[in-house]
Write an enzyme that holds these catalytic residues in place. Structure first.
Site, PDB file in Angstrom:
ATOM      1  N   GLY A  67       0.815  -1.214   0.000  1.00  0.00           N
ATOM      2  CA  GLY A  67       0.000   0.000   0.000  1.00  0.00           C
ATOM      3  C   GLY A  67       0.848   1.263   0.000  1.00  0.00           C
ATOM      4  O   GLY A  67       0.547   2.231  -0.711  1.00  0.00           O
ATOM      5  N   ASN A 116      -7.768   4.340   8.834  1.00  0.00           N
ATOM      6  CA  ASN A 116      -7.228   3.158   9.503  1.00  0.00           C
ATOM      7  C   ASN A 116      -7.302   3.250  11.029  1.00  0.00           C
ATOM      8  O   ASN A 116      -7.228   2.245  11.704  1.00  0.00           O
ATOM      9  CB  ASN A 116      -5.777   2.909   9.058  1.00  0.00           C
ATOM     10  CG  ASN A 116      -4.933   4.153   9.091  1.00  0.00           C
ATOM     11  OD1 ASN A 116      -5.248   5.157   8.434  1.00  0.00           O
ATOM     12  ND2 ASN A 116      -3.877   4.131   9.848  1.00  0.00           N
ATOM     13  N   SER A 155      -3.650  -3.066  -0.421  1.00  0.00           N
ATOM     14  CA  SER A 155      -2.559  -3.876   0.098  1.00  0.00           C
ATOM     15  C   SER A 155      -3.052  -5.267   0.478  1.00  0.00           C
ATOM     16  O   SER A 155      -4.106  -5.399   1.102  1.00  0.00           O
ATOM     17  CB  SER A 155      -1.963  -3.174   1.317  1.00  0.00           C
ATOM     18  OG  SER A 155      -0.987  -3.989   1.908  1.00  0.00           O
ATOM     19  N   GLY A 156      -2.278  -6.293   0.122  1.00  0.00           N
ATOM     20  CA  GLY A 156      -2.705  -7.669   0.352  1.00  0.00           C
ATOM     21  C   GLY A 156      -2.885  -8.056   1.813  1.00  0.00           C
ATOM     22  O   GLY A 156      -3.847  -8.715   2.183  1.00  0.00           O
ATOM     23  N   HIS A 157      -1.949  -7.605   2.658  1.00  0.00           N
ATOM     24  CA  HIS A 157      -1.942  -8.138   4.035  1.00  0.00           C
ATOM     25  C   HIS A 157      -3.060  -7.578   4.909  1.00  0.00           C
ATOM     26  O   HIS A 157      -3.239  -8.031   6.033  1.00  0.00           O
ATOM     27  CB  HIS A 157      -0.569  -7.944   4.682  1.00  0.00           C
ATOM     28  CG  HIS A 157      -0.221  -6.550   5.089  1.00  0.00           C
ATOM     29  ND1 HIS A 157      -0.343  -6.126   6.389  1.00  0.00           N
ATOM     30  CD2 HIS A 157       0.241  -5.490   4.383  1.00  0.00           C
ATOM     31  CE1 HIS A 157       0.063  -4.852   6.465  1.00  0.00           C
ATOM     32  NE2 HIS A 157       0.415  -4.461   5.258  1.00  0.00           N
ATOM     33  N   GLN A 181      -7.743   0.210   3.680  1.00  0.00           N
ATOM     34  CA  GLN A 181      -8.634  -0.337   4.710  1.00  0.00           C
ATOM     35  C   GLN A 181     -10.015  -0.691   4.158  1.00  0.00           C
ATOM     36  O   GLN A 181     -10.759  -1.432   4.795  1.00  0.00           O
ATOM     37  CB  GLN A 181      -8.812   0.666   5.858  1.00  0.00           C
ATOM     38  CG  GLN A 181      -7.559   0.886   6.689  1.00  0.00           C
ATOM     39  CD  GLN A 181      -7.162  -0.318   7.524  1.00  0.00           C
ATOM     40  OE1 GLN A 181      -7.993  -1.152   7.880  1.00  0.00           O
ATOM     41  NE2 GLN A 181      -5.887  -0.417   7.857  1.00  0.00           N
ATOM     42  N   CYS A 215       2.993   5.610  18.622  1.00  0.00           N
ATOM     43  CA  CYS A 215       4.043   5.012  19.448  1.00  0.00           C
ATOM     44  C   CYS A 215       5.085   4.320  18.603  1.00  0.00           C
ATOM     45  O   CYS A 215       6.230   4.163  19.005  1.00  0.00           O
ATOM     46  CB  CYS A 215       3.429   4.022  20.420  1.00  0.00           C
ATOM     47  SG  CYS A 215       2.391   2.805  19.619  1.00  0.00           S
ATOM     48  N   THR A 247      11.081  -8.411 -11.511  1.00  0.00           N
ATOM     49  CA  THR A 247      10.405  -9.705 -11.607  1.00  0.00           C
ATOM     50  C   THR A 247       9.234  -9.725 -10.635  1.00  0.00           C
ATOM     51  O   THR A 247       9.381  -9.358  -9.476  1.00  0.00           O
ATOM     52  CB  THR A 247      11.401 -10.843 -11.298  1.00  0.00           C
ATOM     53  OG1 THR A 247      12.478 -10.727 -12.224  1.00  0.00           O
ATOM     54  CG2 THR A 247      10.741 -12.205 -11.436  1.00  0.00           C
TER      55      THR A 247
HETATM   56  C1  PLP Z   1      -1.650  -0.310   6.116  1.00  0.00           C
HETATM   57  C2  PLP Z   1      -1.982   0.928   5.381  1.00  0.00           C
HETATM   58  C3  PLP Z   1      -1.131   1.444   4.386  1.00  0.00           C
HETATM   59  C4  PLP Z   1       0.215   0.832   4.083  1.00  0.00           C
HETATM   60  O1  PLP Z   1       0.116  -0.403   3.459  1.00  0.00           O
HETATM   61  P1  PLP Z   1       1.411  -1.385   3.432  1.00  0.00           P
HETATM   62  O2  PLP Z   1       1.020  -2.475   2.523  1.00  0.00           O
HETATM   63  O3  PLP Z   1       1.622  -1.831   4.834  1.00  0.00           O
HETATM   64  O4  PLP Z   1       2.539  -0.572   2.902  1.00  0.00           O
HETATM   65  C5  PLP Z   1      -1.524   2.574   3.710  1.00  0.00           C
HETATM   66  N1  PLP Z   1      -2.701   3.172   3.970  1.00  0.00           N
HETATM   67  C6  PLP Z   1      -3.547   2.709   4.912  1.00  0.00           C
HETATM   68  C7  PLP Z   1      -4.853   3.396   5.121  1.00  0.00           C
HETATM   69  C8  PLP Z   1      -3.215   1.578   5.652  1.00  0.00           C
HETATM   70  O5  PLP Z   1      -4.054   1.135   6.589  1.00  0.00           O
END
Ligand code: PLP
Length: 394
Positions: free
Chosen positions: A72, A152, A200-202, A180, A326, A238
């Site tokens: 992301g 977020n 973002s995938g995670h 999000q 933090c 790649t």
């Molecule tokens: C987690 C997050 C990101 C960053 O994504 P990553 O894949 O961890 O780099 C960006 N924007 C928001 C709103 C997020 O919650």
């Protein structure tokens, strides 16, 4: 203590088993480079095509409008930096908000040093951007509006359709950080007039280190990484084949289960918020009560230090997050909580809990019991609370 209740799904999520299962063969037998012409390469190339299609479908986009990135943050950086460069002849003005993720805010600061003019829109007490202020901020030099889909920290969902309409009326590009929101709320890039979107995938039970930037066909944008011809020459390197495969499965899974999953999450969320507000004194809910992410709970407790609360929750096996920054080692309260008007001392007592489809009512009941006990213990140690009680009894 070992975490047994995970309430930090806005930070990251558990990779779904079906995602891991789909990825594994692309580490072991199907390890070919997608750019190679032999069978092993072709298998990887086909897997990427499938992942791209799965993601495009969730957004109502064309698959060639999806550009994979390493997450992301990279997608956010790309959208802002490359638009600034590509639209230099039109202007240098970008409009964003005070409550964006640091991937946007710090990129804006970087661009300011390079001649960009940035307007940071205010938000109201619920964290919603002011559309009048947005309209008024637009100048002939405005090249981009970047407003996050959902926050977020406090979970507030922005009026994205209205913002998209304003951008379109003025012929200004519209980017949204949907990290999000993607997979949590329905998104159609055409209906919402979105030109660029980061994800973002995670954050959706997919793997870490993979994301994408949706770029509407026709939007001029510079390459982000120079090198090979991958991602239609826009982002060399790649491809992260297992990541893309996992992301595609995660996106499809999130979209297919969205209705049922979010209905259940909203019920749990509102049950939990209700109990916190009813059973603990001197507490407030942060973020919009209705227009909020299905899994987000963010509250501030008066006379309590959020960091102490987190540490004590961790000792009970509960993982949550505070509103303060933090992670950066700074003790400044979160820019988001300050932007919604919280005084520093209240912002410092904030707690964010983000649930998942695995969270149960029992988890939340146990968590509430622990919070109650910890809050009353922390307040007993607080001189501010002692003063407050004395004044109120007088
Ligand atoms: C987690 C997050 C990101 C960053 O994504 P990553 O894949 O961890 O780099 C960006 N924007 C928001 C709103 C997020 O919650």
């Amino acid at each position: 203590m070992k975490t047994s209740i995970y309430l930090d799904n806005a930070a990251t999520t558990k990779t779904a088993q079906e995602v891991v299962d789909a990825m594994l063969p692309y580490f072991t037998e199907n390890y070919g480079n997608p750019s190679s012409i032999y069978d092993l390469g072709t298998k990887s190339k086909e897997a990427i095509t499938k992942g791209r299609e799965q993601i495009a479908e969730v957004l109502g986009a064309k698959s060639e409008e999806i550009y994979f990135t390493a997450g992301g943050s990279e997608a956010d950086n790309w959208a802002l930096k490359a638009t600034f460069e590509a639209y230099k002849n039109k202007g240098n003005h970008i409009i964003t908000t005070k409550i964006e993720h640091h991937a946007i805010l710090h990129t804006c600061e970087y661009l300011e040093k390079r001649g960009a003019k940035i307007t940071y829109l205010d938000v109201d007490e619920n964290g919603v951007v002011d559309l009048d202020q947005l309209q008024k901020a637009i100048t002939p030099e405005t090249i981009l509006i970047s407003v996050m889909f959902a926050n977020n920290e406090i979970g507030t969902i922005q009026p994205i359709k209205e913002i998209g309409m304003i951008a379109k009326e003025h012929n200004i590009l519209f980017h949204t950080d949907a990290v999000q929101a993607f997979g949590q709320v329905p998104i159609n890039v055409d209906e919402l007039n979105i030109d660029m979107l980061s994800s973002s995938g995670h954050k959706i039970n997919g793997p870490k280190g993979i994301g994408f930037l949706y770029i509407r066909k026709g939007v001029k944008i510079r390459s982000f990484v120079h090198g090979g011809a991958q991602e239609r020459k826009r982002r060399a390197g790649t491809e992260n084949v297992p990541g893309i495969v996992g992301y595609g499965v995660a996106a499809k899974r999130a979209a297919d289960s969205m209705e049922e999953r979010t209905k259940k999450e909203i019920e749990l969320r509102d049950y939990f918020i209700g109990r916190i507000l009813n059973e603990i004194p001197y507490v407030r809910l942060n973020g919009d009560p209705k227009r909020r992410l299905p899994n987000n709970i963010n509250v501030s407790f008066q006379f309590v230090e959020g960091e102490s609360l987190l540490i004590m929750l961790d000792m009970k096996g509960i993982a949550a997050s505070s509103g303060s920054a933090c992670t950066s080692g700074s003790l400044d309260p979160s820019h988001v909580l300050l932007a919604i008007g919280l005084p520093h001392e209240i912002a410092h007592g904030s707690l964010r809990m983000t649930i998942s489809d695995e969270t149960t009512k029992e988890d939340l009941d146990y968590t509430l019991d622990q919070i109650k006990e910890i809050i009353s213990r922390l307040r007993q140690m607080s001189p501010l609370y002692e003063d407050f009680v004395r004044k109120h009894q007088a």
